[in-house]
Design a protein around this motif. Structure first.
Motif, PDB file in Angstrom:
ATOM      1  N   ASN A 241      37.104 -20.862 -33.235  1.00  0.00           N
ATOM      2  CA  ASN A 241      37.696 -22.098 -32.732  1.00  0.00           C
ATOM      3  C   ASN A 241      38.236 -21.943 -31.318  1.00  0.00           C
ATOM      4  O   ASN A 241      38.149 -22.883 -30.511  1.00  0.00           O
ATOM      5  N   ILE A 242      38.791 -20.773 -30.997  1.00  0.00           N
ATOM      6  CA  ILE A 242      39.240 -20.516 -29.629  1.00  0.00           C
ATOM      7  C   ILE A 242      38.046 -20.597 -28.683  1.00  0.00           C
ATOM      8  O   ILE A 242      38.096 -21.241 -27.626  1.00  0.00           O
ATOM      9  N   TRP A 243      36.963 -19.939 -29.065  1.00  0.00           N
ATOM     10  CA  TRP A 243      35.745 -19.950 -28.247  1.00  0.00           C
ATOM     11  C   TRP A 243      35.182 -21.364 -28.122  1.00  0.00           C
ATOM     12  O   TRP A 243      34.861 -21.828 -27.029  1.00  0.00           O
ATOM     13  N   LEU A 244      35.052 -22.079 -29.256  1.00  0.00           N
ATOM     14  CA  LEU A 244      34.455 -23.412 -29.255  1.00  0.00           C
ATOM     15  C   LEU A 244      35.294 -24.405 -28.460  1.00  0.00           C
ATOM     16  O   LEU A 244      34.748 -25.239 -27.714  1.00  0.00           O
ATOM     17  N   ASN A 245      36.606 -24.332 -28.583  1.00  0.00           N
ATOM     18  CA  ASN A 245      37.476 -25.252 -27.842  1.00  0.00           C
ATOM     19  C   ASN A 245      37.310 -25.075 -26.343  1.00  0.00           C
ATOM     20  O   ASN A 245      37.306 -26.062 -25.584  1.00  0.00           O
ATOM     21  N   GLU A 246      37.174 -23.835 -25.893  1.00  0.00           N
ATOM     22  CA  GLU A 246      36.957 -23.584 -24.473  1.00  0.00           C
ATOM     23  C   GLU A 246      35.591 -24.106 -24.036  1.00  0.00           C
ATOM     24  O   GLU A 246      35.451 -24.696 -22.963  1.00  0.00           O
TER      25      GLU A 246
ATOM     26  N   ARG B 263      35.815 -27.870 -23.929  1.00  0.00           N
ATOM     27  CA  ARG B 263      36.716 -28.311 -22.850  1.00  0.00           C
ATOM     28  C   ARG B 263      36.016 -28.258 -21.496  1.00  0.00           C
ATOM     29  O   ARG B 263      36.161 -29.164 -20.668  1.00  0.00           O
ATOM     30  N   LEU B 264      35.245 -27.208 -21.270  1.00  0.00           N
ATOM     31  CA  LEU B 264      34.617 -27.018 -19.967  1.00  0.00           C
ATOM     32  C   LEU B 264      33.343 -27.842 -19.790  1.00  0.00           C
ATOM     33  O   LEU B 264      33.051 -28.315 -18.693  1.00  0.00           O
ATOM     34  N   PHE B 265      32.592 -28.017 -20.883  1.00  0.00           N
ATOM     35  CA  PHE B 265      31.249 -28.581 -20.730  1.00  0.00           C
ATOM     36  C   PHE B 265      30.948 -29.750 -21.661  1.00  0.00           C
ATOM     37  O   PHE B 265      29.784 -30.057 -21.899  1.00  0.00           O
ATOM     38  N   ASP B 266      31.959 -30.398 -22.148  1.00  0.00           N
ATOM     39  CA  ASP B 266      31.776 -31.426 -23.179  1.00  0.00           C
ATOM     40  C   ASP B 266      30.715 -32.457 -22.817  1.00  0.00           C
ATOM     41  O   ASP B 266      29.887 -32.835 -23.650  1.00  0.00           O
ATOM     42  N   LYS B 267      30.681 -32.915 -21.575  1.00  0.00           N
ATOM     43  CA  LYS B 267      29.772 -33.980 -21.166  1.00  0.00           C
ATOM     44  C   LYS B 267      28.416 -33.443 -20.717  1.00  0.00           C
ATOM     45  O   LYS B 267      27.513 -34.218 -20.401  1.00  0.00           O
ATOM     46  N   LYS B 268      28.278 -32.130 -20.677  1.00  0.00           N
ATOM     47  CA  LYS B 268      27.036 -31.538 -20.179  1.00  0.00           C
ATOM     48  C   LYS B 268      26.262 -30.793 -21.255  1.00  0.00           C
ATOM     49  O   LYS B 268      25.140 -30.353 -21.019  1.00  0.00           O
ATOM     50  N   ILE B 269      26.843 -30.663 -22.439  1.00  0.00           N
ATOM     51  CA  ILE B 269      26.247 -29.822 -23.470  1.00  0.00           C
ATOM     52  C   ILE B 269      25.062 -30.516 -24.127  1.00  0.00           C
ATOM     53  O   ILE B 269      25.159 -31.662 -24.560  1.00  0.00           O
TER      54      ILE B 269
END
Length: 249
Positions: A129-134, A137-143
């Motif tokens: 979850n720590i990894w996924l949240n980051e 957070r950084l690439f939500d609109k680009k993933i």
């Protein structure tokens, strides 16, 4: 009766401090029974951060490996992962593919053992979850959703290989009643070659029984040729790190 004009002020000051200390102690245990049965007391966040600061440079090196032989639900590993991901963000956040690669490398560097199954499970979930949240957070609109699903499978697979339920003293896996099984603890070593990853499996006994390992106290030591004395029980072919989950066995 002796009366101090500051005694009421002192009580007001001490009361919240006592409450804070009591809450901190309660947060370090799940139940008194678990303390009695397993000696389970979690290290408080303040102490975790202070101890990690003693090896600050290593906690901020993406590929520096850490093993927590009594990881609990992951207080130390979570703090180390956060530090590593902060470095990954600083260096590689301009590229999704670069961030994915080096964040996965950070995950591959963390190892944990706990004798209680729920702790091992919670630790894996916490790190994921720590990894996924980051990531989000950084690439939500680009993933790309398909690629996100693939990289999530890779992260889950690696954590399932690295955070294990076992007895770090007997070096064996344990069952749901914390009794040793006949199966040895087996860890995977992950090495990156460009965007590919190489997996080699080792028994934990093999790792900790080496003489230089006892001197250096490190897992998969980076001491050059000496590391070659390890004998893997199985090697896997190079594969793109996003598809590492395909090497289930």
């Amino acid at each position: 009766m002796c009366y101090s004009p500051n005694s009421s002020i002192l009580r007001i000051m001490i009361k919240p401090l006592l409450k804070e200390e009591s809450e901190r102690q309660l947060s370090q245990i799940k139940s008194r029974k678990r303390v009695q049965d397993h000696g389970e007391v979690f290290t408080a966040e303040r102490e975790v951060k202070a101890m990690c600061d003693l090896v600050k440079d290593e906690t901020e090196r993406i590929d520096s490996r850490f093993l927590e032989p009594a990881c609990g639900d992951g207080n130390f590993l979570a703090e180390i992962l956060k530090r590593k991901l902060a470095v990954v963000e600083k260096l590689y956040s301009k590229s999704i593919s670069d961030w994915e690669k080096f964040s996965i490398q950070a995950l591959t560097s963390l190892y944990g053992i706990d004798i209680l199954q729920d702790n091992a499970r919670i630790c894996r979930e916490r790190l994921f979850n720590i990894w996924l949240n980051e990531y989000q957070r950084l690439f939500d609109k680009k993933i790309n959703l398909t690629e996100q699903d693939e990289i999530k499978k890779a992260a889950t697979f690696i954590l399932n290989r690295n955070i294990l339920c076992g007895n770090a003293l007997s070096l064996k896996e344990v069952d749901e009643t914390q009794n040793d099984t006949d199966h040895p603890i087996i860890f995977s070593e992950w090495s990156f070659v460009s965007s590919n990853i190489k997996r080699r499996d080792f028994t934990f006994r093999e790792l900790v029984n080496q003489e230089y390992m006892k001197d250096e106290g490190s897992l998969f030591s980076d001491l050059g040729d000496e590391a070659e004395i390890f004998s893997p029980i199985k090697e896997y072919p190079l594969i793109n790190f996003r598809r590492v989950y395909e090497q289930s066995e």
